[in-house]
Scaffold this motif. Structure first.
Motif, PDB file in Angstrom:
ATOM      1  N   ILE A  15       0.925  -1.291   0.191  1.00 45.21           N
ATOM      2  CA  ILE A  15       0.026  -0.039   0.153  1.00 45.21           C
ATOM      3  C   ILE A  15       0.881   1.225  -0.229  1.00 45.21           C
ATOM      4  N   LYS A  16       1.705   1.107   0.724  1.00 44.35           N
ATOM      5  CA  LYS A  16       2.888   2.491   0.966  1.00 44.35           C
ATOM      6  C   LYS A  16       3.609   2.724  -0.430  1.00 44.35           C
ATOM      7  N   LYS A  17       3.920   1.384  -1.186  1.00 42.42           N
ATOM      8  CA  LYS A  17       4.426   1.501  -2.614  1.00 42.42           C
ATOM      9  C   LYS A  17       3.522   2.201  -3.432  1.00 42.42           C
ATOM     10  N   LEU A  18       2.041   1.972  -3.386  1.00 40.22           N
ATOM     11  CA  LEU A  18       1.069   2.482  -4.051  1.00 40.22           C
ATOM     12  C   LEU A  18       1.066   3.933  -4.056  1.00 40.22           C
ATOM     13  N   TYR A  19       1.170   4.372  -2.518  1.00 40.18           N
ATOM     14  CA  TYR A  19       1.075   5.920  -2.281  1.00 40.18           C
ATOM     15  C   TYR A  19       2.059   6.494  -2.900  1.00 40.18           C
ATOM     16  N   GLU A  20       3.250   5.844  -2.740  1.00 38.22           N
ATOM     17  CA  GLU A  20       4.424   6.702  -3.546  1.00 38.22           C
ATOM     18  C   GLU A  20       4.477   6.817  -5.042  1.00 38.22           C
ATOM     19  N   ALA A  21       3.694   5.763  -5.560  1.00 39.97           N
ATOM     20  CA  ALA A  21       3.315   5.690  -7.386  1.00 39.97           C
ATOM     21  C   ALA A  21       2.294   6.845  -7.494  1.00 39.97           C
ATOM     22  N   SER A  22       1.507   7.003  -6.572  1.00 38.93           N
ATOM     23  CA  SER A  22       0.519   8.004  -6.709  1.00 38.93           C
ATOM     24  C   SER A  22       1.088   9.466  -6.692  1.00 38.93           C
ATOM     25  N   ASN A  23       1.902   9.355  -5.705  1.00 39.61           N
ATOM     26  CA  ASN A  23       2.611  10.798  -5.563  1.00 39.61           C
ATOM     27  C   ASN A  23       3.442  10.920  -6.789  1.00 39.61           C
ATOM     28  N   ALA A  24       3.796  10.071  -7.365  1.00 42.72           N
ATOM     29  CA  ALA A  24       5.005  10.216  -8.440  1.00 42.72           C
ATOM     30  C   ALA A  24       4.184  10.603  -9.814  1.00 42.72           C
ATOM     31  N   GLY A  25       2.931  10.441  -9.675  1.00 45.83           N
ATOM     32  CA  GLY A  25       1.966  10.463 -10.909  1.00 45.83           C
ATOM     33  C   GLY A  25       1.759   9.460 -11.510  1.00 45.83           C
ATOM     34  N   VAL A  26       1.505   8.392 -11.121  1.00 38.84           N
ATOM     35  CA  VAL A  26       1.053   6.988 -11.598  1.00 38.84           C
ATOM     36  C   VAL A  26      -0.427   7.003 -11.368  1.00 38.84           C
ATOM     37  N   ARG A  27      -1.216   6.796 -12.459  1.00 37.61           N
ATOM     38  CA  ARG A  27      -2.725   6.640 -12.168  1.00 37.61           C
ATOM     39  C   ARG A  27      -3.115   4.959 -11.828  1.00 37.61           C
ATOM     40  N   ILE A  28      -3.702   4.956 -10.721  1.00 34.43           N
ATOM     41  CA  ILE A  28      -4.078   3.587 -10.253  1.00 34.43           C
ATOM     42  C   ILE A  28      -5.380   3.409  -9.946  1.00 34.43           C
ATOM     43  N   ASP A  29      -5.888   2.257 -10.669  1.00 32.19           N
ATOM     44  CA  ASP A  29      -7.452   2.175 -10.568  1.00 32.19           C
ATOM     45  C   ASP A  29      -7.643   0.816  -9.937  1.00 32.19           C
ATOM     46  N   LEU A  30      -8.029   0.384  -8.660  1.00 25.43           N
ATOM     47  CA  LEU A  30      -8.210  -0.531  -8.122  1.00 25.43           C
ATOM     48  C   LEU A  30      -9.580  -1.360  -7.923  1.00 25.43           C
ATOM     49  N   MET A  31      -9.818  -2.465  -8.246  1.00 27.68           N
ATOM     50  CA  MET A  31     -11.250  -3.027  -8.060  1.00 27.68           C
ATOM     51  C   MET A  31     -11.031  -4.264  -6.976  1.00 27.68           C
ATOM     52  N   VAL A  32     -11.501  -3.937  -5.696  1.00 27.44           N
ATOM     53  CA  VAL A  32     -11.005  -4.763  -4.565  1.00 27.44           C
ATOM     54  C   VAL A  32     -12.385  -5.290  -4.068  1.00 27.44           C
ATOM     55  N   ARG A  33     -12.526  -6.626  -4.238  1.00 23.89           N
ATOM     56  CA  ARG A  33     -13.954  -7.136  -3.735  1.00 23.89           C
ATOM     57  C   ARG A  33     -14.110  -6.869  -2.141  1.00 23.89           C
ATOM     58  N   ALA A  34     -13.256  -7.341  -1.290  1.00 19.81           N
ATOM     59  CA  ALA A  34     -13.826  -7.293   0.036  1.00 19.81           C
ATOM     60  C   ALA A  34     -12.815  -6.389   0.803  1.00 19.81           C
ATOM     61  N   ILE A  35     -11.949  -6.899   1.500  1.00 15.17           N
ATOM     62  CA  ILE A  35     -10.943  -6.078   2.435  1.00 15.17           C
ATOM     63  C   ILE A  35     -10.295  -5.117   1.406  1.00 15.17           C
ATOM     64  N   CYS A  36     -10.244  -3.866   2.171  1.00 15.46           N
ATOM     65  CA  CYS A  36      -9.152  -2.856   1.183  1.00 15.46           C
ATOM     66  C   CYS A  36      -8.670  -1.948   2.320  1.00 15.46           C
ATOM     67  N   CYS A  37      -7.485  -2.094   2.801  1.00 17.06           N
ATOM     68  CA  CYS A  37      -6.986  -0.984   3.723  1.00 17.06           C
ATOM     69  C   CYS A  37      -6.316   0.148   3.116  1.00 17.06           C
ATOM     70  N   LEU A  38      -6.143   0.110   1.842  1.00 14.30           N
ATOM     71  CA  LEU A  38      -5.745   1.456   1.129  1.00 14.30           C
ATOM     72  C   LEU A  38      -6.748   2.469   1.274  1.00 14.30           C
ATOM     73  N   ASN A  39      -6.416   3.782   1.638  1.00 15.75           N
ATOM     74  CA  ASN A  39      -7.285   4.654   1.568  1.00 15.75           C
ATOM     75  C   ASN A  39      -7.243   5.592   0.428  1.00 15.75           C
ATOM     76  N   PRO A  40      -8.101   5.523  -0.317  1.00 16.40           N
ATOM     77  CA  PRO A  40      -7.956   6.592  -1.722  1.00 16.40           C
ATOM     78  C   PRO A  40      -8.330   7.857  -1.815  1.00 16.40           C
ATOM     79  N   GLY A  41      -7.921   8.595  -2.797  1.00 14.20           N
ATOM     80  CA  GLY A  41      -8.424  10.064  -2.883  1.00 14.20           C
ATOM     81  C   GLY A  41      -7.985  10.863  -1.945  1.00 14.20           C
TER      82      GLY A  41
END
Length: 660
Positions: free
Chosen positions: A527-553
């Motif tokens: 999740i921290k790596k995805l946050y790093e990617a978002s802050n670097a300008g990577v667009r990320i779309d996730l479809m997570v059926r159940a548990i998701c600990c990432l806080n988007p937006g």
């Protein structure tokens, strides 16, 4: 808030299931089934998570002054209230269809005699009546249902079981063109004077105790794991009480006595309704087809060659379940069993059907002289007993059975077949996202990839050799796959590299994009790596059926990340990973979610889809899902999911797309 709590996220998913039960576009009996799924999910949560929550609540930090344990309790109670309102609405609509589920109401006089006769002819055979005072000891069995009453003149608690584990929860009565479903709970309530004879008890309240479902396998590396798991399964139903679910109308005097007499001082107390184990609603069946989903079309995969293996020599085969028939998977096993040139079949098993045709085929293959090796995971939660039964049956038929690696679960979904002729040895394999289970294949969405590509199957061959050695510390084995992503060897590292590559593209000014569809996202490092990617300008779309600990937006954290989920007719289970890679995209499938347990504590297999046609197909499928404007929703209550141009319903659009 950097992360969403996993337990509140799990409950959020279950609330989405509950909301589907309230959806007006879902047929009425199917809405009942969603209520059943909600109840089943909540039971599992109570058995698996509440013991940990209770044990840790003193150490947990406060969130806004409210502990996670308190927040979970309040969430469950709110969901139970919504459940009751949703069920009441469905029952009212069913009554208009002459389907009458007697719920908190007296039976019509015209069927009362039938119910009373059923009490004496059937139900009474299974009743166990107890009278308990403060000095008594009583052990309520796990997930069994009971009625309790209070004999005030004797200061006793009267207890009788509701025998739904022995007979159907409902008695069905056809009368005057109407179909009645009566809870056996209520038939007992009608006959309290015949059960608690002479006690003068006129009212009874339902209760259910959920017990800890975890298997405690101390010193797993030593001794016979099969014996330990078998022993722990028998103890599961006698474990510590995690939750007492009770009728909210129960007087406090009875509740306090129950806590003492039943030894429930440390259990979470949860108010419920008049009925528990409402997962039994899935047993409601009627003849009116309009109350069900219309029969879904199923697509035949057309094999052009005489044999599937001949087809696989020329091209890969990709199936999408349940939109494709499962017959092609069964054919793979059947051909391997009959083909005289097939010498070996190797397979991992996590969950098999109770009536598994695949297991029967493996038994036949062993009888046909093949060397069949099956790795059976004994620690597949709630399927341990079924796995043991099949493992012993296959072993007795000559299949070599390998049981569990210590301290690791083998969750990979893979098969490897070796076919030897005078000229050469050929490898054929299946790599999948779901279990080899013919029944769940009817309502789980999954992907099955059949191939003869050496780069993939040579890695798979090496993995099976590692599994057969059964090292105690498998993560220390010197094995670096060249093509496959295999946990615990290189899977986490490769996903990090793929994310880092998108970060590098973004920093170089190129379009960078990650799109993933899977079941759970919980590992904080990823999740921290995805946050790093978002802050670097990577667009990320996730479809997570159940548990998701990432806080988007979240500004400065995850502004370029969106998260949604789809809950519909079929359970979303397939895992697809897409990385833009500067226009030279890569697509992966596999068995692993991004949870710590998957990437660190399990053996998982993810794999690149090398066939360009199938890469395009999976990319299109992701488009279909992320453009769902009907069943896709955000994962947070304040999040509005905005689909793309297509506002269709993904699971409906899948049939249209694949049928072309």
């Amino acid at each position: 808030m950097k992360f969403i709590n996993r337990d509140t996220s799990w409950l959020g998913f279950n609330e989405r299931v509950l909301l589907e039960a309230g959806s007006k576009d879902v047929p009425l009996i199917e809405r009942l089934k969603f209520l059943s799924i909600f109840s089943s999910n909540l039971d599992e949560f109570s058995r698996v998570r509440i013991p940990s929550i209770n044990a840790e609540k003193k150490a947990l930090k406060k969130e806004g002054g409210v502990s996670i344990a308190q927040k979970v309790k309040e969430t469950i109670e709110a969901q139970q209230n919504l459940y009751g309102a949703t069920l009441a609405e469905i029952l009212s609509l069913l009554k208009k269809e002459d389907v009458i589920i007697l719920y908190k109401e007296e039976a019509d006089k015209e069927i009362t005699d039938v119910l009373n006769e059923y009490f004496f002819s059937k139900i009474a055979s299974y009743l166990h009546v107890r009278y308990l005072d403060e000095s008594s000891l009583f052990f309520p069995e796990n997930h069994f249902l009971y009625l309790v009453g209070e004999a005030k003149d004797r200061n006793e608690i009267a207890v009788v079981n509701i025998p739904s584990e022995y007979i159907n929860r409902f008695l069905v009565v056809q009368k005057n063109g109407k179909t009645y479903f009566a809870f056996i709970d209520d038939i007992l309530r009608m006959n309290l004077g015949k059960i608690w004879i002479g006690k003068g008890i006129e009212k009874a309240y339902s209760i259910k105790v959920s017990r800890n479902a975890e298997l405690f396998l101390e010193d797993e590396e030593e001794g016979n794991l099969l014996k330990k798991v078998s022993t722990q399964i028998t103890k599961r139903d006698t474990g510590l009480a995690a939750r007492l679910l009770y009728d909210a109308e129960m007087p406090a005097s009875i509740l306090n006595k129950i806590k003492q007499v039943f030894g429930l001082e440390n259990a979470m107390l949860v108010e419920g309704g008049r009925y528990h184990n409402l997962k039994d609603l899935n047993k409601i069946a009627v003849g009116n087809k309009s109350l069900y989903y219309p029969k879904a079309p199923v697509i035949d995969y057309k094999i052009k060659q005489s044999f599937l293996f001949d087809e696989l020599r020329k091209k890969d085969v990709l199936l999408h379940l349940p939109f494709h028939k499962y017959d092609t998977v069964l054919r793979f096993f059947n051909e391997a069993s009959l083909d005289p040139f097939v010498t070996e079949i190797n397979m991992t098993v996590y969950r098999l059907s109770h009536t598994s045709q695949i297991a029967e085929t493996l038994i036949s293959a062993a009888g046909n002289g093949k060397k069949v090796t099956v790795f059976v995971e004994l620690k597949a939660r709630f399927d341990e007993a079924n796995n043991i039964v099949w493992a012993e049956k296959m072993r007795d038929a000559g299949v070599k059975i390998i049981y569990s690696i210590p301290n690791k679960k083998v969750h990979a979904k893979v098969v490897l077949v070796k076919r030897k002729t005078e000229k050469k040895t050929q490898l054929f394999g299946i790599l999948g996202t779901g279990n080899f289970n013919e029944l769940t294949a009817l309502f789980y969405t999954d992907h099955i990839y059949m191939t003869s590509q050496k780069s993939l199957l040579n890695d798979l061959d090496k993995l099976f050799k590692v599994l057969k050695k059964k090292q105690k510390q498998i993560s220390e084995v010197d094995f670096t796959p060249s093509s496959l992503l295999i946990a615990p060897f290189n899977l986490k590292q490769r996903f990090y590299e793929l994310i880092d590559r998108e970060i590098a593209h973004a920093k170089s000014g190129r379009y960078a994009y990650i799109r993933v569809k899977f079941n759970n996202l919980e590992d904080k490092q990823i999740i921290k790596k995805l946050y790093e990617a978002s802050n670097a300008g990577v667009r990320i779309d996730l479809m997570v059926r159940a548990i998701c600990c990432l806080n988007p937006g979240v500004k400065g954290q995850s502004e370029l990340i969106t998260v949604c989920r789809v809950v519909d007719r079929y359970l979303e289970h397939g895992r697809i990973f897409y990385f833009e890679n500067g226009g030279d995209s890569e697509v992966f499938l596999g068995s692993s979610d991004w949870m710590t347990r998957n990437i660190d504590r399990r053996v998982e297999v993810c794999f690149p889809v090398l066939d360009k046609r199938y890469k395009k197909e999976l990319t299109d499928i992701l488009d279909i899902y992320f453009n769902d404007g009907v069943k896709a929703t955000g994962i947070k209550k304040d999040q509005v999911f905005k689909p793309g141009k297509n506002t269709g319903q993904a699971q409906v659009e899948m049939f249209k797309y694949l049928a072309v």
